[in-house]
Write an enzyme that holds these catalytic residues in place. Structure first.
Site, PDB file in Angstrom:
ATOM      1  N   GLY A 100      -8.409  -2.867  -2.653  1.00  0.00           N
ATOM      2  CA  GLY A 100      -8.350  -4.047  -2.082  1.00  0.00           C
ATOM      3  C   GLY A 100      -9.624  -4.975  -2.318  1.00  0.00           C
ATOM      4  O   GLY A 100     -10.563  -4.801  -3.040  1.00  0.00           O
ATOM      5  N   SER A 101      -9.922  -5.760  -1.175  1.00  0.00           N
ATOM      6  CA  SER A 101     -11.030  -6.840  -1.443  1.00  0.00           C
ATOM      7  C   SER A 101     -12.273  -6.149  -0.859  1.00  0.00           C
ATOM      8  O   SER A 101     -12.505  -5.175   0.016  1.00  0.00           O
ATOM      9  CB  SER A 101     -10.728  -8.069  -0.670  1.00  0.00           C
ATOM     10  OG  SER A 101     -10.655  -7.800   0.775  1.00  0.00           O
ATOM     11  N   VAL A 104     -12.539  -6.437   2.977  1.00  0.00           N
ATOM     12  CA  VAL A 104     -11.709  -5.209   3.850  1.00  0.00           C
ATOM     13  C   VAL A 104     -12.280  -3.981   3.584  1.00  0.00           C
ATOM     14  O   VAL A 104     -12.319  -2.966   4.408  1.00  0.00           O
ATOM     15  CB  VAL A 104     -10.310  -5.389   3.416  1.00  0.00           C
ATOM     16  CG1 VAL A 104      -9.577  -4.405   4.102  1.00  0.00           C
ATOM     17  CG2 VAL A 104      -9.637  -6.788   3.617  1.00  0.00           C
ATOM     18  N   GLY A 105     -12.802  -3.886   2.178  1.00  0.00           N
ATOM     19  CA  GLY A 105     -13.335  -2.432   1.807  1.00  0.00           C
ATOM     20  C   GLY A 105     -14.457  -2.095   2.829  1.00  0.00           C
ATOM     21  O   GLY A 105     -14.754  -0.901   3.231  1.00  0.00           O
ATOM     22  N   GLU A 122     -11.817   0.974  -4.328  1.00  0.00           N
ATOM     23  CA  GLU A 122     -11.468   0.010  -5.683  1.00  0.00           C
ATOM     24  C   GLU A 122     -11.325  -1.334  -5.366  1.00  0.00           C
ATOM     25  O   GLU A 122     -10.374  -1.631  -4.695  1.00  0.00           O
ATOM     26  CB  GLU A 122     -10.376   0.663  -6.396  1.00  0.00           C
ATOM     27  CG  GLU A 122     -10.399   0.158  -7.833  1.00  0.00           C
ATOM     28  CD  GLU A 122      -9.924  -1.141  -8.058  1.00  0.00           C
ATOM     29  OE1 GLU A 122     -10.482  -2.037  -8.001  1.00  0.00           O
ATOM     30  OE2 GLU A 122      -8.655  -1.240  -8.205  1.00  0.00           O
ATOM     31  N   CYS A 156      -6.894  -6.433 -11.135  1.00  0.00           N
ATOM     32  CA  CYS A 156      -8.265  -5.999 -10.819  1.00  0.00           C
ATOM     33  C   CYS A 156      -9.067  -5.770 -12.136  1.00  0.00           C
ATOM     34  O   CYS A 156     -10.212  -6.036 -12.122  1.00  0.00           O
ATOM     35  CB  CYS A 156      -8.189  -4.793  -9.904  1.00  0.00           C
ATOM     36  SG  CYS A 156      -7.677  -3.317 -10.477  1.00  0.00           S
TER      37      CYS A 156
END
Length: 421
Positions: A100-101, A104-105, A122, A156
């Protein structure tokens, strides 16, 4: 230590949790699932709320396959929900994999720190696509279009920054413009369109915001594809493929992950310059380098701070599942796929045992057995010099002293002794 055997053992962690994005529903489920299960774990996968139906559909396929080989159906579970579901998952598993982003990571990492579980992140990319002057321009232009437009750019590992040598810049832009003008966005199942929709309307609006920011700072749109006759209610979810020139690194389009069908093209004059430009990013997932010289392309790629490189191709390293996949910087850390991806789902344990047990056993030399002998310090000092002396003669003298001490009958130890220097 010739009398020892040293090895590394890999054991399952237990239950792996995965929180995955919406852009590749099939692959984002199967990739962490295969790594977890093939390394002996079970896995719970929280799919995006934007891909809940497909996630549950794939779960039925997985459970049918597990039942066919006699494995427990609950070895793999797929759950749906919003942020609170992901938070609960992080606190309940032995490892977390997140796709994800970066924002949020970082929240995932903070939550995982409460239980100190390992994390693989990732977090997307801003991959550089580098075109040297010695390439077949029409050939590379087709690959560039694919790199930017595949899955409507919602990829991505997509190409998001195009750096083209000044000697072929004009011809490359002309080729890309010709391709992009021929592309029409619309519902792919109708069979009439080249490119599909943007998943969320607000993301389409953000893409236009990035383009507008570039235009305000001097960029120029030189080509846009078209959007088919798809009905008024759906138009905002179809973003036409767009070619932007006169871009620079002050523009958000060249710094922030776009995740859309936009080709910003910037010229460069030397290999040194393009390496500097490509590395001027907070992301570091992958890159693609094109040159008529494989050696030159490899040399450029070797200087780029990213997790993967494709030489004279786009994202082929991602398609090779025996290779690890992942990035650095804001693209995250840890790896999927390959041996590294399997081992990332394991407890790594180092093990040492006697090679010829029980005939040769580890024994503490008598001078340093408790209580320590009077010559214990001298023995230890000589042993260190034997192993790490500055030259061969120092080591030999120390070895002679070690053997001498071992051959002597050690005197009875005394307390409160002090070594005289």
């Amino acid at each position: 230590m010739l009398h020892k055997v040293a090895k590394v053992e890999f054991s399952p962690l237990g239950v792996v949790g995965a929180i995955v994005s919406w852009n590749y529903p099939f692959h984002n489920i199967f990739n962490p699932m295969l790594a977890a299960v093939f390394s002996g774990n079970s896995i719970v996968i929280k799919v995006s709320e934007h891909a809940s139906w497909s996630g549950c559909f794939y779960l039925r396929i997985i459970q049918t396959a597990l039942a066919a080989v006699g494995a427990p159906e609950n070895l793999v579970e797929v759950i749906t929900g919003f942020a609170e579901t992901g938070e609960a998952l992080v606190s309940s598993v032995d490892k977390i994999i997140f796709v994800g982003s970066p924002g949020v990571g970082k929240k995932i990492m903070r939550s995982a720190s409460d239980t100190l579980i390992p994390v693989t992140l990732e977090l997307g990319g801003k991959d550089a696509f580098i075109v040297c002057e010695d390439v077949d321009v029409p050939h590379v232009a087709q690959i560039a279009a694919r790199g930017a437009l595949q899955s409507s750019g919602q990829n991505c590992a997509g190409a998001e920054r195009f750096y083209v040598h000044k000697d072929v810049y004009s011809s490359f832009v002309a080729e890309v413009v010709k391709i992009v003008k021929s592309v029409t966005a619309g519902p792919p199942l109708s069979g009439k369109y080249d490119m599909g929709a943007i998943c969320m309307q607000e993301h389409s609006e953000r893409l236009q915001y990035l383009v507008n920011d570039a235009l305000d700072k001097g960029a120029e749109i030189v080509a846009r594809g078209s959007v088919g006759n798809i009905g008024e209610g759906a138009v905002d979810q179809y973003f036409p493929p767009t070619v932007v020139v006169n871009v620079n690194h002050t523009m958000k389009l060249m710094q922030e992950e776009a995740f859309g069908p936009i080709l910003p093209i910037m010229k460069f004059s030397s290999d040194e310059e393009v390496v500097q430009l490509a590395n001027d990013s907070s992301y570091g997932l992958g890159c693609a380098v094109f040159s008529g010289s494989q050696r030159r392309a490899r040399h450029i790629a070797s200087q780029l701070h990213c997790g993967g490189a494709a030489i004279n191709d786009f994202a082929s390293n991602y398609m090779c599942q025996s290779l690890p996949f992942g990035g650095v910087k804001d693209s995250g850390f840890g790896r999927f796929a390959g041996i590294e991806g399997l081992r990332a789902c394991c407890l790594v344990k180092s093990v040492v045992e006697d090679r010829w047990w029980p005939f040769i056993k580890t024994k503490i030399p008598k001078p340093i057995q408790y209580p320590i002998a009077e010559n214990g310090f001298e023995f230890q000092e000589s042993l260190v010099h034997t192993l790490y002396g500055l030259n061969i003669w120092d080591r030999l003298r120390a070895l002679v002293n070690v053997l001498k001490i071992l051959s002597e009958q050690s005197p009875a130890p005394t307390s409160n002794r002090r070594r005289n220097d």
